[in-house]
Design a protein around this motif. Sequence first.
Motif, PDB file in Angstrom:
ATOM      1  N   ARG A 161       0.825  -1.224   0.000  1.00  0.00           N
ATOM      2  CA  ARG A 161       0.000   0.000   0.000  1.00  0.00           C
ATOM      3  C   ARG A 161       0.848   1.257   0.000  1.00  0.00           C
ATOM      4  O   ARG A 161       1.876   1.348   0.669  1.00  0.00           O
TER       5      ARG A 161
ATOM      6  N   LYS B 130      -0.173   5.349   0.722  1.00  0.00           N
ATOM      7  CA  LYS B 130      -1.322   6.131   1.180  1.00  0.00           C
ATOM      8  C   LYS B 130      -0.915   7.573   1.455  1.00  0.00           C
ATOM      9  O   LYS B 130       0.113   7.850   2.080  1.00  0.00           O
TER      10      LYS B 130
ATOM     11  N   ASN C 270      -7.590  -5.966  -0.031  1.00  0.00           N
ATOM     12  CA  ASN C 270      -6.901  -4.849  -0.706  1.00  0.00           C
ATOM     13  C   ASN C 270      -5.419  -5.144  -0.935  1.00  0.00           C
ATOM     14  O   ASN C 270      -4.548  -4.409  -0.453  1.00  0.00           O
TER      15      ASN C 270
ATOM     16  N   ILE D 118      -2.760  -1.519  -3.488  1.00  0.00           N
ATOM     17  CA  ILE D 118      -3.572  -0.316  -3.345  1.00  0.00           C
ATOM     18  C   ILE D 118      -2.714   0.942  -3.263  1.00  0.00           C
ATOM     19  O   ILE D 118      -1.760   1.014  -2.489  1.00  0.00           O
TER      20      ILE D 118
ATOM     21  N   ASP E  46      -3.775   4.719  -2.389  1.00  0.00           N
ATOM     22  CA  ASP E  46      -4.916   5.455  -1.845  1.00  0.00           C
ATOM     23  C   ASP E  46      -4.484   6.890  -1.567  1.00  0.00           C
ATOM     24  O   ASP E  46      -3.863   7.179  -0.545  1.00  0.00           O
TER      25      ASP E  46
ATOM     26  N   TYR F 156      -6.663   8.953   1.558  1.00  0.00           N
ATOM     27  CA  TYR F 156      -6.631   8.233   2.828  1.00  0.00           C
ATOM     28  C   TYR F 156      -7.260   9.089   3.928  1.00  0.00           C
ATOM     29  O   TYR F 156      -6.819  10.215   4.184  1.00  0.00           O
TER      30      TYR F 156
ATOM     31  N   GLN G 188      -6.311  -1.559  -6.692  1.00  0.00           N
ATOM     32  CA  GLN G 188      -6.952  -0.251  -6.623  1.00  0.00           C
ATOM     33  C   GLN G 188      -5.878   0.826  -6.736  1.00  0.00           C
ATOM     34  O   GLN G 188      -5.047   0.979  -5.843  1.00  0.00           O
TER      35      GLN G 188
ATOM     36  N   ASP H 102      -5.945   4.567  -6.871  1.00  0.00           N
ATOM     37  CA  ASP H 102      -6.760   5.774  -6.682  1.00  0.00           C
ATOM     38  C   ASP H 102      -5.819   6.947  -6.471  1.00  0.00           C
ATOM     39  O   ASP H 102      -5.413   7.252  -5.339  1.00  0.00           O
TER      40      ASP H 102
END
Length: 320
Positions: A202, A204, A229, A232, A234, A237, A268, A270
């Motif tokens: 991840r 974030k 997840n 990812i 993000d 966040y 994901q 994003d």
Amino acid sequence: MVGEVVFKGPCAAGPITVQIQGNVTANEDPSAYTLGAWFMIQDVSNVIVTGGGTLDGKGASVWKYDDGGTPMAVSLVMERVSFGKMNGLFFVNSMGFHSKITDSHDVVVDALTITAPATSPNTDGIHLSNATNVNITNSVIGTGDDCVSIGQGAVNVLVSGVTCGPGHGISVGSLGKRDNELNVSGVKVIHCKMSSTSNGARIKTYSETPELQATGITFQDITMDHVANPIIIDQHYHSSKTKDSNVKISDVHFIDIKGTTTTPAAIQLDCSATHPCESVQLSNINLQPAGGVTALTATCANAKTTVTGTTTPPMPRLCS
């Protein structure tokens, strides 16, 4: 049982070895920790913290007071340390983060075992902040938050051979929460395993952040076992989806990632509309549904992505 312990330099001799042996338990009164740490290693060069002992932070006595604001005491902090080593220790139930390396460089962390319940708040296993040339290897980490969190100012970081779970996975970030944060670059997370974590690999960032860059980030040879997840980015966040992040993410690689996921959204991306992600590579991704999930998706927003090899689930064309 001991309260706040501070080993403060500068020191003329070295190397300095601190051996922690047996079972050491914390004072359960959080007001005893005036520096925000239980054990503080500060302003020291060429220090080794070892000994095979257990640091029991007695966190269960204070977790109920966590409000997401004032952080609880970190079990062991290395602050302004150069050429340091931490190895062979056991951490249990820290009040806050289990260990933190900040404003430091050339630090090796090896063979730690970190344990806390999945429900324990803000109990990151190892957190980095403004840390350069840090290697984290061959450790088993299960907590209520990130197993390893790589924060602002992290440069040239290697995380290898870490088994993570329970927890929130291995994260770059979160970034952009505070003013005057520093860029992140040169992060490699390789040969790791995530088991029953709420996130996997991840990145974030918060929305409405200061201008920052996070670049040169690689997640490679990662096994996911019933992970939510698993891949990812993000950039909203804990933030509104209508506001964008000013953290520029680029040169990111997700390579040779396989295993099972318990959420439909396996991939994901994003990213920020005002600062889109650039040069995001996905290569040889093989994720399969588990835990009652029947089909997987890959989603993408504001990310310039290249795909090589076989990617399951496939990325949408708008990301290529």
